[in-house]
Design a protein around this motif. Structure first.
Motif, PDB file in Angstrom:
ATOM      1  N   ASP A 158       0.859  -1.190   0.000  1.00  0.00           N
ATOM      2  CA  ASP A 158       0.000   0.000   0.000  1.00  0.00           C
ATOM      3  C   ASP A 158       0.888   1.230   0.000  1.00  0.00           C
ATOM      4  OD1 ASP A 158      -1.500   2.265   1.715  1.00  0.00           O
ATOM      5  OD2 ASP A 158      -2.984   1.063   0.656  1.00  0.00           O
ATOM      6  N   ILE A 159       0.671   2.117  -0.961  1.00  0.00           N
ATOM      7  CA  ILE A 159       1.474   3.337  -1.069  1.00  0.00           C
ATOM      8  C   ILE A 159       0.838   4.420  -0.210  1.00  0.00           C
ATOM      9  CG2 ILE A 159       2.363   5.099  -2.634  1.00  0.00           C
ATOM     10  CD1 ILE A 159       2.285   2.969  -4.839  1.00  0.00           C
ATOM     11  N   SER A 160       1.617   4.987   0.681  1.00  0.00           N
ATOM     12  CA  SER A 160       1.101   5.974   1.624  1.00  0.00           C
ATOM     13  C   SER A 160       0.690   7.258   0.910  1.00  0.00           C
ATOM     14  CB  SER A 160       2.182   6.275   2.670  1.00  0.00           C
ATOM     15  OG  SER A 160       1.754   7.265   3.571  1.00  0.00           O
ATOM     16  N   GLN A 161      -0.592   7.641   1.055  1.00  0.00           N
ATOM     17  CA  GLN A 161      -1.124   8.906   0.527  1.00  0.00           C
ATOM     18  C   GLN A 161      -0.719   9.121  -0.933  1.00  0.00           C
ATOM     19  OE1 GLN A 161       0.593  11.473   3.639  1.00  0.00           O
ATOM     20  NE2 GLN A 161      -1.498  11.857   4.346  1.00  0.00           N
ATOM     21  N   TYR A 162      -0.933   8.091  -1.744  1.00  0.00           N
ATOM     22  CA  TYR A 162      -0.437   8.134  -3.122  1.00  0.00           C
ATOM     23  C   TYR A 162      -0.966   9.330  -3.909  1.00  0.00           C
ATOM     24  CZ  TYR A 162      -0.050   7.064  -8.052  1.00  0.00           C
ATOM     25  OH  TYR A 162       0.194   7.161  -9.405  1.00  0.00           O
ATOM     26  N   PHE A 163      -2.282   9.510  -3.919  1.00  0.00           N
ATOM     27  CA  PHE A 163      -2.861  10.572  -4.734  1.00  0.00           C
ATOM     28  C   PHE A 163      -2.467  11.969  -4.243  1.00  0.00           C
ATOM     29  CE2 PHE A 163      -5.568   7.010  -5.865  1.00  0.00           C
ATOM     30  CZ  PHE A 163      -5.719   7.189  -7.234  1.00  0.00           C
ATOM     31  N   ASP A 164      -2.057  12.064  -2.984  1.00  0.00           N
ATOM     32  CA  ASP A 164      -1.638  13.360  -2.448  1.00  0.00           C
ATOM     33  C   ASP A 164      -0.158  13.625  -2.674  1.00  0.00           C
ATOM     34  OD1 ASP A 164      -4.195  13.847  -1.489  1.00  0.00           O
ATOM     35  OD2 ASP A 164      -3.790  12.839   0.409  1.00  0.00           O
ATOM     36  N   LYS A 165       0.649  12.571  -2.821  1.00  0.00           N
ATOM     37  CA  LYS A 165       2.100  12.750  -2.869  1.00  0.00           C
ATOM     38  C   LYS A 165       2.719  12.484  -4.240  1.00  0.00           C
ATOM     39  CE  LYS A 165       2.990  11.914   2.030  1.00  0.00           C
ATOM     40  NZ  LYS A 165       3.774  11.131   3.013  1.00  0.00           N
ATOM     41  N   LEU A 166       1.900  12.220  -5.228  1.00  0.00           N
ATOM     42  CA  LEU A 166       2.425  12.006  -6.576  1.00  0.00           C
ATOM     43  C   LEU A 166       3.228  13.232  -7.016  1.00  0.00           C
ATOM     44  CD1 LEU A 166       0.449  10.470  -9.501  1.00  0.00           C
ATOM     45  CD2 LEU A 166       1.512  12.694  -9.809  1.00  0.00           C
ATOM     46  N   ASP A 167       4.480  13.021  -7.427  1.00  0.00           N
ATOM     47  CA  ASP A 167       5.394  14.122  -7.748  1.00  0.00           C
ATOM     48  C   ASP A 167       5.119  14.676  -9.147  1.00  0.00           C
ATOM     49  OD1 ASP A 167       8.227  15.106  -8.899  1.00  0.00           O
ATOM     50  OD2 ASP A 167       8.222  15.313  -6.715  1.00  0.00           O
ATOM     51  N   HIS A 168       4.885  15.982  -9.227  1.00  0.00           N
ATOM     52  CA  HIS A 168       4.529  16.606 -10.501  1.00  0.00           C
ATOM     53  C   HIS A 168       5.652  16.517 -11.522  1.00  0.00           C
ATOM     54  CE1 HIS A 168       1.301  19.291  -8.367  1.00  0.00           C
ATOM     55  NE2 HIS A 168       1.001  18.008  -8.381  1.00  0.00           N
ATOM     56  N   GLN A 169       6.869  16.778 -11.091  1.00  0.00           N
ATOM     57  CA  GLN A 169       7.990  16.761 -12.030  1.00  0.00           C
ATOM     58  C   GLN A 169       8.231  15.365 -12.580  1.00  0.00           C
ATOM     59  OE1 GLN A 169      11.296  18.536  -9.923  1.00  0.00           O
ATOM     60  NE2 GLN A 169      10.850  20.556 -10.778  1.00  0.00           N
ATOM     61  N   VAL A 170       8.130  14.357 -11.728  1.00  0.00           N
ATOM     62  CA  VAL A 170       8.314  12.979 -12.185  1.00  0.00           C
ATOM     63  C   VAL A 170       7.231  12.615 -13.196  1.00  0.00           C
ATOM     64  CG1 VAL A 170       8.318  10.551 -11.478  1.00  0.00           C
ATOM     65  CG2 VAL A 170       9.484  12.262 -10.071  1.00  0.00           C
TER      66      VAL A 170
END
Length: 596
Positions: A158-170
């Motif tokens: 399980d990825i912690s807070q995925y939708f909140d922490k997705l990196d914009h630059q990546v």
């Protein structure tokens, strides 16, 4: 201008061949793509929910599409900050943030989503099942059930807070590898950092995608596709060794001895040796060279099945943590990322309990072990208890006061829909019979609700509505409400008649398969550019309502022409001119309208 089907077909072809996508931004000038997008999202519940402005799908027109295209062409289009609200999070006291975009933003996002999905969908991993056409929870679970036999350890990711922490630059970097169009990439980058309004205060978004945004699911899949490819090319190739285990020499030795006893006529001794052999596995479970690793992902949850020692399962978990952190700038949730022994415990994935079955006594007619090593899908006991709790108070089924003012028909229908929904989701489970308890609790609650509404006893509810339901699975005792109609078939609502037999062929898709080249009825009516009330062809737009029941709430003796027209067509939309739409909104319908 090419039609939407042709445009998306060309994009899909380039995606299938792995060719880069160029000059994408100019596709946003195609009104046919906007019409397709409108036909797709106009039926969504959120179409009439306002974002930061009052704009909704109500009042949609060809002129609005033209305005959006002109803004995009001149690069004057700007994303509006989403309105943030909070919704309850399942099995948690915390709440989930949900962003509500404006209608224009939803429309542009859907066009962008159509383009991205057409290009990237053919390239996505077969092990990814979330938010994809023709795939869903059931396809993921069936994949595990069919091909994960013999699993020793489950690694629940399980990825912690995925939708909140997705990196914009990546994310933009991943898109730029295959989309060679600066304007299109800039449009997506501007969407990601458009910000949100909370209590009418603007907040910037430095990471994450807006949950509730139309384009968010496809962007999330594009981002994690990098993870899927790494698991497939690196992790699986590293930990998959040998196609099968070595033979268990002890097992074959006993069979050989039994064969020799048979030749000597010592049949009882031979039978005893074969019985002893049946207690042993055919393969060598301690084979030091054999390893098997499987992987599957649904949105930000993933599951790995590993056959090998525990210490290697721990190393796999560490590899996952390192890749997500170093490459995608994400974190594994330590609380939810677990290593579970498959034969003695059960992993939780997509609401099911998943385990490797072991029972030496379960055998086929020929004496072979029938279920050992097979993946079992179960309904968790706490799911049944939690569902029952919704219809109970102080440990007993009770009536539901919040629906006492609904009709008898809608009450029965509501209970049946709620029960059918949970049963159909768990249709793959081998212990589906657990829902017998839920059925009893819900039936008690239903009859008590009807008794309280009609001011009669529960026994009289059964006298009035009890019947034997004839179903394809045979007769069932249940309840039935029939509303007779003079010119059409009667309306029928039933309670019961749902079997609890397992069905491994059932499919519950996130997105049903689409037919791209057929226009929806709504698109055709809007293109006709004619008011369906007065026949005018000036300033034509679409009037939307949330549900047909909204028409029945009007208590006027003589209903307006627009209500009669929508009820007669049984549609939640009506194409009207600006004058008729204004009259509808302000309650002053024109007298010279026709009901068509």
């Amino acid at each position: 201008m090419r039609d939407a089907n042709t445009v998306l077909g060309v994009i899909r072809d380039r995606g299938t061949k792995g060719l880069p996508l160029e000059r994408v931004y100019r596709l946003l000038f195609n009104p046919d793509l906007f019409l397709l997008a409108y036909g797709r999202i106009a039926r969504n519940r959120g179409a009439l929910t306002p974002g930061a402005t009052e704009e909704t799908a109500d009042g949609m027109s060809l002129a609005k599409i033209g305005t959006l295209i002109e803004q995009l062409r001149s690069e004057r289009f700007r994303w509006t900050p989403v309105r943030r609200v909070y919704i309850e999070k399942k099995n948690s006291t915390k709440k989930r943030a949900l962003g509500l975009p404006t209608w224009s933003d939803k429309l542009v996002q859907e066009v962008v989503r159509l383009i991205l999905e057409a290009y990237f969908e053919p390239q996505f991993s077969a092990r990814s099942h979330g938010f994809r056409p023709g795939r869903g929870c059931h396809t993921a679970l069936k994949g595990i059930h069919r091909s994960w036999n013999g699993t020793t350890w489950f690694i629940e990711g399980d990825i912690s807070q995925y939708f909140d922490k997705l990196d914009h630059q990546v994310l933009v970097g991943i898109l730029a590898e295959q989309i060679h169009d600066g304007r299109f990439l800039r449009l997506i980058a501007d969407l990601l950092k458009a910000g949100y309004l909370e209590d009418w205060t603007f907040n910037t978004t430095l990471s994450g995608t807006p949950q509730g945004g139309v384009v968010s699911p496809i962007l999330a899949n594009i981002y994690l596709d990098r993870f899927d490819k790494w698991v497939e090319t690196t992790l699986l190739s590293t930990y998959n060794r040998k196609a099968k285990r070595d033979d268990n020499q002890a097992y074959h030795r006993l069979l050989s001895l039994a064969y020799l006893r048979d030749k000597k006529g010592l049949y009882q001794e031979a039978a005893a040796l074969r019985k002893q052999a049946k207690q042993l596995p055919i393969g060598d479970l301690t084979d030091p060279e054999y390893r098997k690793l499987r992987y599957l992902r649904y949105a930000d949850d993933f599951l790995l099945g590993f056959t090998g020692p525990r210490d290697e399962a721990e190393r796999i978990k560490q590899h996952l943590r390192d890749f997500l952190s170093a490459t995608l700038k994400l974190e594994l949730s330590e609380e939810k990322t677990l290593i579970t022994h498959a034969r003695t415990e059960a992993a939780r994935f997509l609401g099911y309990e998943i385990s490797t079955l072991q029972d030496d006594t379960a055998r086929t007619s020929t004496g072979r072990r029938r279920i050992n090593g097979v993946i079992g899908l179960k309904v968790p006991l706490d799911v049944v208890k939690e569902r029952c709790r919704r219809y109970m108070k102080h440990g007993k089924p009770v009536h539901r006061p919040e629906i006492l003012y609904d009709s008898v028909f809608s009450t029965v229908q509501r209970y049946q829909v709620e029960y059918r929904g949970i049963v159909e989701y768990y249709r793959l489970a081998y212990n589906l019979h657990r829902f017998n308890e839920l059925k009893w609790v819900m039936e008690q609650s239903l009859t008590k609700t009807l008794a309280a509404k009609l001011k009669i006893s529960v026994a009289k509810v059964y006298d009035h509505f009890g019947t034997t339901l004839q179903t394809p699975d045979g007769p069932y005792k249940g309840l039935q409400v029939i509303i007779e109609r003079t010119d059409r078939k009667p309306l029928v609502a039933t309670w019961g008649g749902i079997n609890l037999r397992r069905n491994l062929t059932v499919v519950l898709n996130d997105q049903p398969a689409r037919i791209w080249n057929n226009r929806t009825d709504l698109e055709q009516r809007l293109l006709a550019n004619t008011c369906e009330l007065c026949g005018s062809q000036e300033n034509v737009q679409v009037h939307h309502i949330r549900a047909m029941k909204d028409l029945r709430k009007r208590d006027r003796t003589e209903k307006p022409a627009w209500v009669t027209a929508m009820a007669a067509r049984h549609r939640k939309t009506l194409v009207v001119c600006l004058q008729c739409h204004t009259d509808i909104q302000y309650g002053h319908p024109r007298h010279n309208t026709k009901t068509g």
